[in-house]
Design an enzyme around this catalytic site. Structure first.
Site, PDB file in Angstrom:
ATOM      1  N   SER A 122      28.634  40.245  26.585  1.00  0.00           N
ATOM      2  CA  SER A 122      27.773  41.084  25.733  1.00  0.00           C
ATOM      3  C   SER A 122      26.278  40.919  25.976  1.00  0.00           C
ATOM      4  O   SER A 122      25.492  41.713  25.455  1.00  0.00           O
ATOM      5  CB  SER A 122      28.055  40.811  24.264  1.00  0.00           C
ATOM      6  OG  SER A 122      29.197  41.527  23.885  1.00  0.00           O
ATOM      7  N   LYS A 175      24.470  43.868  27.134  1.00  0.00           N
ATOM      8  CA  LYS A 175      24.071  44.949  26.227  1.00  0.00           C
ATOM      9  C   LYS A 175      22.550  45.038  26.069  1.00  0.00           C
ATOM     10  O   LYS A 175      22.022  46.095  25.729  1.00  0.00           O
ATOM     11  CB  LYS A 175      24.744  44.758  24.865  1.00  0.00           C
ATOM     12  CG  LYS A 175      26.256  44.969  24.940  1.00  0.00           C
ATOM     13  CD  LYS A 175      26.972  44.495  23.677  1.00  0.00           C
ATOM     14  CE  LYS A 175      28.471  44.775  23.783  1.00  0.00           C
ATOM     15  NZ  LYS A 175      29.271  44.068  22.802  1.00  0.00           N
ATOM     16  N   TYR A 205      31.155  50.247  31.021  1.00  0.00           N
ATOM     17  CA  TYR A 205      30.879  49.207  30.013  1.00  0.00           C
ATOM     18  C   TYR A 205      31.464  47.858  30.464  1.00  0.00           C
ATOM     19  O   TYR A 205      30.780  46.834  30.477  1.00  0.00           O
ATOM     20  CB  TYR A 205      31.476  49.642  28.660  1.00  0.00           C
ATOM     21  CG  TYR A 205      31.543  48.531  27.648  1.00  0.00           C
ATOM     22  CD1 TYR A 205      30.423  48.164  26.913  1.00  0.00           C
ATOM     23  CD2 TYR A 205      32.723  47.806  27.454  1.00  0.00           C
ATOM     24  CE1 TYR A 205      30.478  47.121  26.001  1.00  0.00           C
ATOM     25  CE2 TYR A 205      32.789  46.765  26.550  1.00  0.00           C
ATOM     26  CZ  TYR A 205      31.674  46.426  25.824  1.00  0.00           C
ATOM     27  OH  TYR A 205      31.726  45.381  24.939  1.00  0.00           O
ATOM     28  N   TYR A 241      26.292  39.446  16.118  1.00  0.00           N
ATOM     29  CA  TYR A 241      27.316  40.123  15.294  1.00  0.00           C
ATOM     30  C   TYR A 241      27.233  39.647  13.849  1.00  0.00           C
ATOM     31  O   TYR A 241      26.150  39.569  13.293  1.00  0.00           O
ATOM     32  CB  TYR A 241      28.720  39.913  15.890  1.00  0.00           C
ATOM     33  CG  TYR A 241      28.688  39.914  17.383  1.00  0.00           C
ATOM     34  CD1 TYR A 241      28.340  41.085  18.050  1.00  0.00           C
ATOM     35  CD2 TYR A 241      28.914  38.771  18.124  1.00  0.00           C
ATOM     36  CE1 TYR A 241      28.261  41.104  19.422  1.00  0.00           C
ATOM     37  CE2 TYR A 241      28.833  38.782  19.497  1.00  0.00           C
ATOM     38  CZ  TYR A 241      28.498  39.945  20.138  1.00  0.00           C
ATOM     39  OH  TYR A 241      28.407  39.951  21.475  1.00  0.00           O
ATOM     40  N   VAL A 299      30.851  36.622  24.921  1.00  0.00           N
ATOM     41  CA  VAL A 299      32.088  35.837  24.804  1.00  0.00           C
ATOM     42  C   VAL A 299      32.412  35.026  26.063  1.00  0.00           C
ATOM     43  O   VAL A 299      33.383  34.282  26.080  1.00  0.00           O
ATOM     44  CB  VAL A 299      33.316  36.690  24.386  1.00  0.00           C
ATOM     45  CG1 VAL A 299      33.186  37.196  22.969  1.00  0.00           C
ATOM     46  CG2 VAL A 299      33.577  37.815  25.368  1.00  0.00           C
TER      47      VAL A 299
HETATM   48  N1  GLN Z   1      33.424  42.712  27.126  1.00  0.00           N
HETATM   49  C1  GLN Z   1      33.581  42.125  25.834  1.00  0.00           C
HETATM   50  C2  GLN Z   1      34.310  43.063  24.891  1.00  0.00           C
HETATM   51  O1  GLN Z   1      34.089  44.220  24.931  1.00  0.00           O
HETATM   52  C3  GLN Z   1      32.221  41.751  25.298  1.00  0.00           C
HETATM   53  C4  GLN Z   1      32.285  41.163  23.922  1.00  0.00           C
HETATM   54  C5  GLN Z   1      31.280  40.070  23.671  1.00  0.00           C
HETATM   55  O2  GLN Z   1      30.766  39.408  24.559  1.00  0.00           O
HETATM   56  N2  GLN Z   1      31.057  39.825  22.403  1.00  0.00           N
HETATM   57  O3  GLN Z   1      35.101  42.663  24.108  1.00  0.00           O
END
Ligand code: GLN
Length: 304
Positions: free
Chosen positions: A63, A66, A188, A240, A258
């Protein structure tokens, strides 16, 4: 100040958490990562860099990508991006579907999966070659041409991305995805699969700490005002449903993934990246959070 002794002290003190949590396993490729790794890199505005442990080992940024896709999408659409994505914390999990239904397909912010699927859609609509553009952007901002996607991680995520696919179809239903759902999911997941080290990430995020020297690459301009906005969203939405906790414990804008990476920054002072694959229930690195909490407490260098 010489930060090296402090970094060693932090490493020693967080050892008690070394076996807490586990690496993400809902993406099969991430489950295979050795969970007992730890790296940290601190970049200061004056050019000094401090490293600790596995700071040069590349891992899946997930993530954290992003932030880069938001920077690009904002440069493309400007303020119009906010017609399609909000900028409020979600208070729910990164892959939550419920809020998106209540709010008629407008994601709360660009750092939950729904929001990042919309930024991926913007890249697809406006760039001739979004995948190449994205990786070149990341290489330039990190100052390292040796940064790549992991095809295996991307395929692994695509093989089981039922929740992200559900989010994408809901967005599509509400007219907030303009491209084919499979193409958006692929871009993505490809962006999430980029592999970088703590050194790469600390370096890249100096662009968000150094607002006096705006970063620019192929039409993507991190102006002072844009950096201010992106940092604000990192502060309020970067973790989050743990964004409040991170602000409380660490007190810096930042972003987690993650893959176990966290990168945070203090405007006009430093950027710091930390990596340890074992996560808490919210999907944030346990040792990473502890290390950053100790760092800002001991140095008294948080933005609050
Ligand atoms: N690629 C992961 C997902 O879409 C990214 C989530 C994350 O790092 N929080 O679940």
């Amino acid at each position: 100040m010489d930060y090296q002794p402090l970094l060693h002290k932090i490493r020693k003190e967080i050892e008690i958490y070394a076996h807490d949590g586990k690496q993400a396993d809902y993406i099969p490729a991430l489950a295979n990562v050795n969970p007992d790794q730890f790296g940290l890199c601190l970049d200061l505005l004056d050019g000094r860099t401090y490293r600790l442990g596995d700071s040069d080992v590349k891992f899946s940024i997930q993530s954290i990508a992003k932030v880069f896709s938001l920077a690009i999408a904002l440069s493309i659409l400007g303020k119009d991006l906010w017609k399609r994505i909000g900028k409020e914390p979600s208070g729910s999990a990164f892959n939550s579907l419920v809020q998106l239904e209540y709010e008629h397909g407008k994601p709360r912010n660009p750092f939950i999966n729904a929001g990042a699927l919309v930024t991926a859609d913007v890249l697809l609509s406006h760039l001739e070659n979004p995948k190449e553009f994205f990786i070149e952007f990341v290489r330039t901002i990190a100052g390292n041409p040796d940064i790549h996607y992991s095809e295996a991680t991307m395929q692994s995520e695509l093989s089981c991305c039922y929740l992200n696919a559900s989010i994408a179809y809901l967005l599509k239903h509400h007219g907030n995805l303009h491209n084919d759902v499979d193409d958006v999911l692929r871009l993505y997941s490809t962006m999430c699969s980029v592999e970088m080290s703590c050194e790469d990430l600390a370096h890249a995020f100096m662009a968000f700490a150094k607002s006096n020297e705006p970063f620019s690459h192929a039409g993507v301009n991190l102006t002072v005002s844009r950096v201010k906005r992106i940092n604000a969203i990192m502060q309020t939405c970067g973790f989050y449903d743990e964004a409040g906790e991170f602000a409380f414990l660490v007190g810096l804008p930042g972003k987690s993934g993650v893959g176990g990476g966290i990168v945070a920054l203090y405007p006009s002072r430093y950027s710091i990246a930390v990596w340890s694959p074992r996560l808490n229930s919210k999907g944030n690195s346990i040792m990473g959070m502890k290390a950053l909490e100790m760092f800002t407490s001991e140095t008294e260098e948080s933005i609050f």
